[in-house]
Design a protein around this motif. Structure first.
Motif, PDB file in Angstrom:
ATOM      1  N   ARG A 281       0.795  -0.947   0.021  1.00  0.00           N
ATOM      2  CA  ARG A 281      -0.218  -0.132  -0.067  1.00  0.00           C
ATOM      3  C   ARG A 281       0.860   1.173  -0.007  1.00  0.00           C
ATOM      4  NH1 ARG A 281      -5.280   0.237   1.188  1.00  0.00           N
ATOM      5  NH2 ARG A 281      -5.102   2.192   2.518  1.00  0.00           N
TER       6      ARG A 281
ATOM      7  N   TYR B  96       2.332   1.529  -3.486  1.00  0.00           N
ATOM      8  CA  TYR B  96       1.360   1.908  -4.366  1.00  0.00           C
ATOM      9  C   TYR B  96       0.624   3.327  -4.599  1.00  0.00           C
ATOM     10  CZ  TYR B  96      -2.808   1.178  -7.362  1.00  0.00           C
ATOM     11  OH  TYR B  96      -3.826   1.091  -8.573  1.00  0.00           O
ATOM     12  N   TYR B  97       0.524   3.682  -3.096  1.00  0.00           N
ATOM     13  CA  TYR B  97      -0.035   5.119  -3.049  1.00  0.00           C
ATOM     14  C   TYR B  97       0.863   6.254  -2.518  1.00  0.00           C
ATOM     15  CZ  TYR B  97      -4.558   2.845  -2.780  1.00  0.00           C
ATOM     16  OH  TYR B  97      -5.753   2.073  -3.185  1.00  0.00           O
ATOM     17  N   VAL B  98       2.147   6.082  -2.405  1.00  0.00           N
ATOM     18  CA  VAL B  98       2.946   6.778  -1.818  1.00  0.00           C
ATOM     19  C   VAL B  98       4.549   7.179  -2.632  1.00  0.00           C
ATOM     20  CG1 VAL B  98       4.488   8.234  -0.209  1.00  0.00           C
ATOM     21  CG2 VAL B  98       2.199   7.297   0.440  1.00  0.00           C
TER      22      VAL B  98
ATOM     23  N   LYS C 214      -9.273   7.538  -9.507  1.00  0.00           N
ATOM     24  CA  LYS C 214      -8.860   7.325  -8.285  1.00  0.00           C
ATOM     25  C   LYS C 214      -7.479   6.685  -8.189  1.00  0.00           C
ATOM     26  CE  LYS C 214     -11.469   5.834  -4.929  1.00  0.00           C
ATOM     27  NZ  LYS C 214     -12.265   4.932  -4.344  1.00  0.00           N
ATOM     28  N   ASN C 215      -6.902   6.000  -9.567  1.00  0.00           N
ATOM     29  CA  ASN C 215      -5.906   5.270  -9.648  1.00  0.00           C
ATOM     30  C   ASN C 215      -4.464   6.420  -9.331  1.00  0.00           C
ATOM     31  OD1 ASN C 215      -3.574   4.237 -10.972  1.00  0.00           O
ATOM     32  ND2 ASN C 215      -4.878   2.285 -11.108  1.00  0.00           N
ATOM     33  N   PRO C 216      -3.783   5.876  -8.237  1.00  0.00           N
ATOM     34  CA  PRO C 216      -2.644   6.845  -8.264  1.00  0.00           C
ATOM     35  C   PRO C 216      -1.613   6.835  -9.145  1.00  0.00           C
ATOM     36  CG  PRO C 216      -2.439   4.719  -6.985  1.00  0.00           C
ATOM     37  CD  PRO C 216      -3.821   4.812  -7.421  1.00  0.00           C
TER      38      PRO C 216
ATOM     39  N   SER D  94      -0.653  10.392 -10.916  1.00  0.00           N
ATOM     40  CA  SER D  94       0.618  10.821 -10.765  1.00  0.00           C
ATOM     41  C   SER D  94       1.276  10.964 -12.108  1.00  0.00           C
ATOM     42  CB  SER D  94       1.461   9.907  -9.741  1.00  0.00           C
ATOM     43  OG  SER D  94       1.322   8.892 -10.390  1.00  0.00           O
TER      44      SER D  94
END
Length: 302
Positions: free
Chosen positions: A37, A40-42, A162-164, A168
């Motif tokens: 997580r 994937y998110y950061v 919403k897909n990071p 990005s």
């Protein structure tokens, strides 16, 4: 040792290390979901924003995008039209379909970093912005039709927004188009965070491998692996030649079609009524087999 093998061996070395660490329960069972997580998110978004801001995109970007679209649509259409010939039930077929076209971006970005030179980030962004929406829409359509319980394109549309990784890439490419860069301290922070993304992502891939039961599902595992690891990059090569795509753009197209299926396909299969057990076996088999097929595909066609 060829440059291709030299670039790819560390990738699968990290995957193997992740598998071993998970098997010996180090640093703990709860570590792996949390690290995935975080990555994937950061970490991945930080790497993409830092790497894309200030980059220039040339005319090869459109050729790369069209090549990937053509390859995915060709292989996907072949599987849909020949489904009855393989006598697979609906849920199993959805796992084969996902296994044939969904890319593992962790492996793709790692291979691109080692093989594409200074433009690897820009080419990878084009590949992801092309593949992630296309593959998600196609997989959800197939799961809605053949899964045990569906979902809708509206839901997948929300997930894409919403897909990071998509967000990005879009932010980084917009900053590049506007010739804007983050302030120096922010850029350095994003760069430091991004350096941890690829190794942690690959370790998580290895930790997710499961070998139990692969032989019992040999037909769907073999079909999905052949379609993804051989047919998909061959289709990309053919489309690239038709579109006169060559150089790093051709190599990028081969990388992002020769990589194994994404671990996220297991989650989608479980949520939408696909056969998630078969999906898990396909993920494991492709990750292992791609260590053999990727160097040959990239060396022969790249």
């Amino acid at each position: 040792m060829s440059p291709v093998i030299y670039a790819i061996l560390p990738i699968f070395g990290l995957i193997l290390l992740g598998f071993v660490l998970h098997r010996i329960d180090f640093p703990g069972v709860g570590f792996w979901p949390l690290s995935e997580r975080l990555t994937y998110y950061v970490l991945f978004p930080a790497m993409l924003v830092a790497g894309l801001s200030g980059r220039q995109f040339d005319s090869s970007s459109m050729g790369l995008a069209l090549t990937l679209i053509g390859a995915v649509c060709l292989v996907g259409a072949f599987l849909v039209f020949t489904r009855t010939a393989f006598r697979l039930d609906g849920p199993v077929f959805t796992s084969v379909f996902q296994g044939a076209i969904r890319p593992n971006t962790y492996v793709g970005l790692s291979a691109a970093a080692g093989l594409l030179g200074p433009d690897w980030m820009a080419l990878s962004a084009v590949a992801m912005l092309t593949l992630i929406p296309l593959v998600n829409v196609l997989c959800v359509m197939v799961l809605s039709r053949h899964g045990r319980h569906g979902g809708g394109l509206g839901k997948v549309g929300l997930e894409l927004i919403k897909n990071p990784l998509i967000l990005s890439c879009a932010v980084g490419m917009l900053m590049s188009a506007l010739t804007v860069q983050p302030p120096g301290v922010v850029l350095e922070l994003l760069t430091i965070l991004g350096k941890a993304a690829l190794p942690l992502g690959l370790l998580a891939v290895g930790a997710g491998l499961r070998f139990e039961g692969v032989c019992a599902c040999s037909l769907p595992v073999a079909l999905a692996s052949l379609a993804h690891l051989v047919a998909l990059p061959l289709a990309a090569y053919g489309c690239a030649r038709l579109l006169s795509v060559d150089g790093p753009a051709l190599t990028a197209a081969l990388i992002f079609t020769a990589i194994p299926v994404s671990v996220s396909s297991f989650i989608l299969a479980r949520q939408m009524g696909g056969d998630h057990r078969v999906m898990a076996l396909i993920i494991t088999a492709q990750t292992v087999l791609s260590a053999l097929t990727m160097p040959h595909i990239l060396a022969l066609l790249g």
